[in-house]
Design a protein around this motif. Structure first.
Motif, PDB file in Angstrom:
ATOM      1  N   ASP A 168      -2.075 -35.945  18.925  1.00 54.23           N
ATOM      2  CA  ASP A 168      -1.063 -36.923  18.540  1.00 54.23           C
ATOM      3  C   ASP A 168      -1.656 -38.328  18.460  1.00 54.23           C
ATOM      4  O   ASP A 168      -1.410 -39.076  17.503  1.00 54.23           O
ATOM      5  CB  ASP A 168       0.089 -36.923  19.546  1.00 54.23           C
ATOM      6  CG  ASP A 168       0.892 -35.631  19.504  1.00 54.23           C
ATOM      7  OD1 ASP A 168       0.940 -35.009  18.426  1.00 54.23           O
ATOM      8  OD2 ASP A 168       1.461 -35.247  20.543  1.00 54.23           O
ATOM      9  N   ILE A 169      -2.432 -38.687  19.468  1.00 56.82           N
ATOM     10  CA  ILE A 169      -3.007 -40.032  19.506  1.00 56.82           C
ATOM     11  C   ILE A 169      -4.099 -40.178  18.452  1.00 56.82           C
ATOM     12  O   ILE A 169      -4.245 -41.246  17.838  1.00 56.82           O
ATOM     13  CB  ILE A 169      -3.537 -40.356  20.912  1.00 56.82           C
ATOM     14  CG1 ILE A 169      -2.419 -40.181  21.935  1.00 56.82           C
ATOM     15  CG2 ILE A 169      -4.090 -41.773  20.964  1.00 56.82           C
ATOM     16  CD1 ILE A 169      -1.140 -40.942  21.613  1.00 56.82           C
ATOM     17  N   VAL A 170      -4.870 -39.127  18.225  1.00 62.15           N
ATOM     18  CA  VAL A 170      -5.878 -39.171  17.161  1.00 62.15           C
ATOM     19  C   VAL A 170      -5.204 -39.399  15.811  1.00 62.15           C
ATOM     20  O   VAL A 170      -5.697 -40.165  14.971  1.00 62.15           O
ATOM     21  CB  VAL A 170      -6.713 -37.872  17.147  1.00 62.15           C
ATOM     22  CG1 VAL A 170      -7.565 -37.782  15.879  1.00 62.15           C
ATOM     23  CG2 VAL A 170      -7.614 -37.806  18.377  1.00 62.15           C
ATOM     24  N   ALA A 171      -4.054 -38.770  15.598  1.00 56.51           N
ATOM     25  CA  ALA A 171      -3.330 -38.944  14.333  1.00 56.51           C
ATOM     26  C   ALA A 171      -2.873 -40.389  14.168  1.00 56.51           C
ATOM     27  O   ALA A 171      -3.025 -40.993  13.094  1.00 56.51           O
ATOM     28  CB  ALA A 171      -2.135 -37.997  14.280  1.00 56.51           C
ATOM     29  N   VAL A 172      -2.299 -40.974  15.232  1.00 53.54           N
ATOM     30  CA  VAL A 172      -1.867 -42.378  15.159  1.00 53.54           C
ATOM     31  C   VAL A 172      -3.075 -43.283  14.941  1.00 53.54           C
ATOM     32  O   VAL A 172      -3.011 -44.260  14.176  1.00 53.54           O
ATOM     33  CB  VAL A 172      -1.111 -42.781  16.439  1.00 53.54           C
ATOM     34  CG1 VAL A 172      -0.758 -44.265  16.410  1.00 53.54           C
ATOM     35  CG2 VAL A 172       0.156 -41.954  16.598  1.00 53.54           C
ATOM     36  N   ASP A 173      -4.182 -42.967  15.610  1.00 60.80           N
ATOM     37  CA  ASP A 173      -5.399 -43.760  15.470  1.00 60.80           C
ATOM     38  C   ASP A 173      -5.873 -43.787  14.017  1.00 60.80           C
ATOM     39  O   ASP A 173      -6.249 -44.839  13.490  1.00 60.80           O
ATOM     40  CB  ASP A 173      -6.489 -43.165  16.371  1.00 60.80           C
ATOM     41  CG  ASP A 173      -7.660 -44.100  16.582  1.00 60.80           C
ATOM     42  OD1 ASP A 173      -7.576 -44.970  17.471  1.00 60.80           O
ATOM     43  OD2 ASP A 173      -8.668 -43.964  15.856  1.00 60.80           O
ATOM     44  N   ARG A 174      -5.822 -42.633  13.354  1.00 63.21           N
ATOM     45  CA  ARG A 174      -6.233 -42.561  11.944  1.00 63.21           C
ATOM     46  C   ARG A 174      -5.269 -43.290  11.033  1.00 63.21           C
ATOM     47  O   ARG A 174      -5.644 -43.742   9.942  1.00 63.21           O
ATOM     48  CB  ARG A 174      -6.350 -41.094  11.526  1.00 63.21           C
ATOM     49  CG  ARG A 174      -7.535 -40.365  12.165  1.00 63.21           C
ATOM     50  CD  ARG A 174      -7.507 -38.900  11.844  1.00 63.21           C
ATOM     51  NE  ARG A 174      -8.672 -38.205  12.378  1.00 63.21           N
ATOM     52  CZ  ARG A 174      -8.801 -36.882  12.463  1.00 63.21           C
ATOM     53  NH1 ARG A 174      -7.814 -36.092  12.020  1.00 63.21           N
ATOM     54  NH2 ARG A 174      -9.891 -36.346  12.974  1.00 63.21           N
ATOM     55  N   GLN A 175      -4.009 -43.401  11.458  1.00 57.21           N
ATOM     56  CA  GLN A 175      -2.994 -44.072  10.647  1.00 57.21           C
ATOM     57  C   GLN A 175      -2.943 -45.582  10.896  1.00 57.21           C
ATOM     58  O   GLN A 175      -2.048 -46.265  10.397  1.00 57.21           O
ATOM     59  CB  GLN A 175      -1.607 -43.488  10.970  1.00 57.21           C
ATOM     60  CG  GLN A 175      -1.447 -42.031  10.592  1.00 57.21           C
ATOM     61  CD  GLN A 175      -0.239 -41.390  11.259  1.00 57.21           C
ATOM     62  OE1 GLN A 175       0.466 -42.027  12.051  1.00 57.21           O
ATOM     63  NE2 GLN A 175       0.004 -40.124  10.956  1.00 57.21           N
ATOM     64  N   PHE A 176      -3.907 -46.108  11.643  1.00 51.90           N
ATOM     65  CA  PHE A 176      -3.879 -47.532  12.007  1.00 51.90           C
ATOM     66  C   PHE A 176      -3.673 -48.454  10.805  1.00 51.90           C
ATOM     67  O   PHE A 176      -2.865 -49.392  10.884  1.00 51.90           O
ATOM     68  CB  PHE A 176      -5.152 -47.891  12.772  1.00 51.90           C
ATOM     69  CG  PHE A 176      -5.198 -49.308  13.240  1.00 51.90           C
ATOM     70  CD1 PHE A 176      -4.232 -49.823  14.090  1.00 51.90           C
ATOM     71  CD2 PHE A 176      -6.221 -50.156  12.818  1.00 51.90           C
ATOM     72  CE1 PHE A 176      -4.275 -51.142  14.523  1.00 51.90           C
ATOM     73  CE2 PHE A 176      -6.281 -51.469  13.245  1.00 51.90           C
ATOM     74  CZ  PHE A 176      -5.298 -51.965  14.097  1.00 51.90           C
ATOM     75  N   PRO A 177      -4.351 -48.252   9.666  1.00 52.65           N
ATOM     76  CA  PRO A 177      -4.092 -49.137   8.514  1.00 52.65           C
ATOM     77  C   PRO A 177      -2.631 -49.120   8.070  1.00 52.65           C
ATOM     78  O   PRO A 177      -2.089 -50.154   7.650  1.00 52.65           O
ATOM     79  CB  PRO A 177      -5.018 -48.574   7.427  1.00 52.65           C
ATOM     80  CG  PRO A 177      -6.119 -47.897   8.182  1.00 52.65           C
ATOM     81  CD  PRO A 177      -5.450 -47.299   9.389  1.00 52.65           C
ATOM     82  N   LEU A 178      -1.988 -47.950   8.160  1.00 51.69           N
ATOM     83  CA  LEU A 178      -0.572 -47.853   7.803  1.00 51.69           C
ATOM     84  C   LEU A 178       0.279 -48.736   8.706  1.00 51.69           C
ATOM     85  O   LEU A 178       1.145 -49.480   8.215  1.00 51.69           O
ATOM     86  CB  LEU A 178      -0.107 -46.399   7.900  1.00 51.69           C
ATOM     87  CG  LEU A 178       1.410 -46.163   7.838  1.00 51.69           C
ATOM     88  CD1 LEU A 178       1.966 -46.583   6.488  1.00 51.69           C
ATOM     89  CD2 LEU A 178       1.733 -44.694   8.139  1.00 51.69           C
ATOM     90  N   TRP A 179       0.051 -48.661  10.019  1.00 55.60           N
ATOM     91  CA  TRP A 179       0.884 -49.418  10.953  1.00 55.60           C
ATOM     92  C   TRP A 179       0.593 -50.907  10.877  1.00 55.60           C
ATOM     93  O   TRP A 179       1.472 -51.727  11.163  1.00 55.60           O
ATOM     94  CB  TRP A 179       0.708 -48.874  12.371  1.00 55.60           C
ATOM     95  CG  TRP A 179       1.059 -47.416  12.436  1.00 55.60           C
ATOM     96  CD1 TRP A 179       0.241 -46.369  12.742  1.00 55.60           C
ATOM     97  CD2 TRP A 179       2.332 -46.850  12.109  1.00 55.60           C
ATOM     98  NE1 TRP A 179       0.922 -45.181  12.639  1.00 55.60           N
ATOM     99  CE2 TRP A 179       2.205 -45.439  12.255  1.00 55.60           C
ATOM    100  CE3 TRP A 179       3.568 -47.373  11.724  1.00 55.60           C
ATOM    101  CZ2 TRP A 179       3.257 -44.576  12.017  1.00 55.60           C
ATOM    102  CZ3 TRP A 179       4.619 -46.508  11.485  1.00 55.60           C
ATOM    103  CH2 TRP A 179       4.458 -45.128  11.637  1.00 55.60           C
ATOM    104  N   MET A 180      -0.635 -51.283  10.479  1.00 59.21           N
ATOM    105  CA  MET A 180      -0.905 -52.695  10.216  1.00 59.21           C
ATOM    106  C   MET A 180      -0.083 -53.185   9.027  1.00 59.21           C
ATOM    107  O   MET A 180       0.456 -54.293   9.045  1.00 59.21           O
ATOM    108  CB  MET A 180      -2.400 -52.915   9.952  1.00 59.21           C
ATOM    109  CG  MET A 180      -3.272 -52.893  11.188  1.00 59.21           C
ATOM    110  SD  MET A 180      -4.890 -53.652  10.890  1.00 59.21           S
ATOM    111  CE  MET A 180      -5.521 -52.616   9.572  1.00 59.21           C
ATOM    112  N   ALA A 181       0.006 -52.361   7.994  1.00 60.80           N
ATOM    113  CA  ALA A 181       0.816 -52.747   6.835  1.00 60.80           C
ATOM    114  C   ALA A 181       2.291 -52.855   7.225  1.00 60.80           C
ATOM    115  O   ALA A 181       2.982 -53.811   6.834  1.00 60.80           O
ATOM    116  CB  ALA A 181       0.626 -51.734   5.708  1.00 60.80           C
ATOM    117  N   VAL A 182       2.764 -51.908   8.019  1.00 66.06           N
ATOM    118  CA  VAL A 182       4.165 -51.903   8.439  1.00 66.06           C
ATOM    119  C   VAL A 182       4.510 -53.166   9.226  1.00 66.06           C
ATOM    120  O   VAL A 182       5.581 -53.759   9.045  1.00 66.06           O
ATOM    121  CB  VAL A 182       4.467 -50.644   9.274  1.00 66.06           C
ATOM    122  CG1 VAL A 182       5.834 -50.755   9.963  1.00 66.06           C
ATOM    123  CG2 VAL A 182       4.439 -49.400   8.388  1.00 66.06           C
TER     124      VAL A 182
END
Length: 318
Positions: A168-182
Motif C-alpha cells: 500500500d505504501i509503495v503504491a502511494v510512494d509511486r503516486q507521489f507526482p499525482l498527489w503533488m499535482a492534487v
C-alpha cells in the motif's frame, strides 16, 4: 561500499544519486513555493486575498501538515501507534500533499537523522561545520534547506525496509507526482467552484496552494534547524535537540523536539504542562474511535525512566 560491524554487513548510507530530472524537480518544488511566499505580502496589498482563500489555506495546511507530523513522522518513521489500513494509506497521501518528499524517501531520511543525530551521517544537522559564527550560519542554511539540494540518496533498503515491504505504501510512494499535482490543483478547483469564477480559482491556487506549501515547508525545516540550535532541553538526549515554543502551534507539536529525541517513539512530544501538541490530540481521537491502537503514550513510568537517565548523566536513545 558495504562495511562490516562485528562480522555483520552494514548496508551503505546511500543507495545512489538522484537523477538530473529528480534534482530539477527538487529545485522547482522547493524554490517555486518559496518565491510565491516572498511575493505574498506585496501581492496581498490591495490584491486578491479573500476569506475563501484563507479558509482553504488553513484547511489544506492542516491536512497536509498533520499528514507529515502524524503520518510520515510519528506513525511511519517511529511506530508511535498502529493504525487501520485505510488510515495508513490516508496519512501517506496527506503527507505526500505537503510536497516534502514521498513517504519512503522521507522516512528513510528521518530515520538516518535519528541514527546519526548531530553527528557525521545526519542529513541535516546545523552542527556539522563547527561552532564559529560563520560555521553556524552555514550549518543553519544546511539544516534548514541546503541539504535538500544534495544529490546523495539515503539507502531505503537500510533505513525503511518495512515500508518497502508494504504494498500500500509503495503504491502511494509511486503516486507521489499525482498527489503533488492534487495539492496545488484541488484548492484551485474548490476556489473556482465556490466563488464560481476563474479569479477565485487563481487566488486559491496562489494562497491555498503555493503559499500554503511554502509556509509548511519552512515550519517543518525550522524543526531541523532552529530546534537543534536554540531552546530548552529539559530531557537529556545524545544530541542538541531543543524545545522551541513559538513554533508549537504551527508545527502541530513537533517543536517540542527535546522530548522527541530523548524518546523518539513516544506519541506525544509536548509532555509538560501547557505544551500544546495538536498531533497527539488527533492521535488520541483516532484511538478513541478505534482507528489507532498500541499508542505509545508518555506514562509517568516512561517519563521517570528518562528523568532517571538524565539524573545519572546518561543519554536516552536517539
Amino acid at each position: 561500499m558495504t562495511t562490516t560491524t562485528l562480522g555483520r554487513a552494514v548496508p551503505p548510507l546511500f543507495d545512489g544519486r538522484r537523477s538530473t530530472a529528480r534534482q530539477v524537480g527538487v529545485y522547482v518544488f522547493v524554490l517555486g513555493p518559496f518565491l510565491a511566499l516572498l511575493a505574498a505580502v506585496p501581492l496581498a496589498w490591495g490584491w486578491g486575498l479573500s476569506w475563501l482563500d484563507v479558509v482553504l489555506a488553513v484547511v489544506f495546511f492542516h491536512l497536509s501538515g498533520l499528514g507529515v507530523t502524524i503520518g510520515y513522522h510519528r506513525h511511519f518513521t517511529h511506530g508511535s501507534f498502529k493504525a487501520k489500513r485505510w488510515l495508513r494509506v490516508g496519512l501517506a497521501i496527506a503527507g505526500s500533499m505537503a510536497v516534502q518528499g514521498s513517504p519512503i524517501t522521507w522516512v528513510a531520511d528521518h530515520r538516518r537523522h535519528h541514527a546519526f543525530a548531530d553527528r557525521d551521517g545526519d542529513p541535516h544537522s546545523p552542527w556539522l561545520f563547527g561552532t564559529s559564527p560563520w560555521a553556524l550560519a552555514k550549518g543553519f542554511w544546511h539544516a534548514h534547506m541546503g541539504w535538500l539540494f544534495e544529490r546523495d540518496s539515503t539507502n531505503k533498503q537500510r533505513f525503511a525496509p518495512d515500508l518497502l515491504a508494504d504494498r500500500d505504501i509503495v503504491a502511494v510512494d509511486r503516486q507521489f507526482p499525482l498527489w503533488m499535482a492534487v495539492t496545488f490543483l484541488l484548492p484551485a478547483v474548490l476556489g473556482g467552484l465556490l466563488s464560481w469564477s476563474w479569479w477565485g480559482a487563481l487566488t486559491a491556487f496562489f494562497w491555498a496552494g503555493l503559499v500554503r506549501v511554502a509556509v509548511l515547508h519552512h515550519v517543518t525545516w525550522s524543526t531541523n534547524s532552529i530546534c537543534h540550535m536554540i531552546g530548552e532541553r529539559p530531557f537529556r538526549s545524545r544530541d542538541k535537540a531543543a524545545n522551541f515554543w513559538p513554533l508549537a502551534l504551527l508545527s502541530f507539536g513537533e517543536s517540542w523536539h527535546n522530548l522527541h529525541h530523548a524518546d523518539p517513539t513516544c506519541a506525544r512530544h509536548g509532555v509538560q504542562r501547557g505544551q500544546l501538541d495538536t498531533s497527539a490530540r488527533l492521535i488520541w481521537i483516532f484511538e478513541r474511535l478505534g482507528w489507532a491502537w498500541n499508542v505509545r503514550w508518555p506514562t509517568p513510568q516512561r517519563l521517570a525512566r528518562i528523568a532517571a537517565d538524565r539524573s545519572v548523566g546518561g543519554g536516552a536513545h536517539g
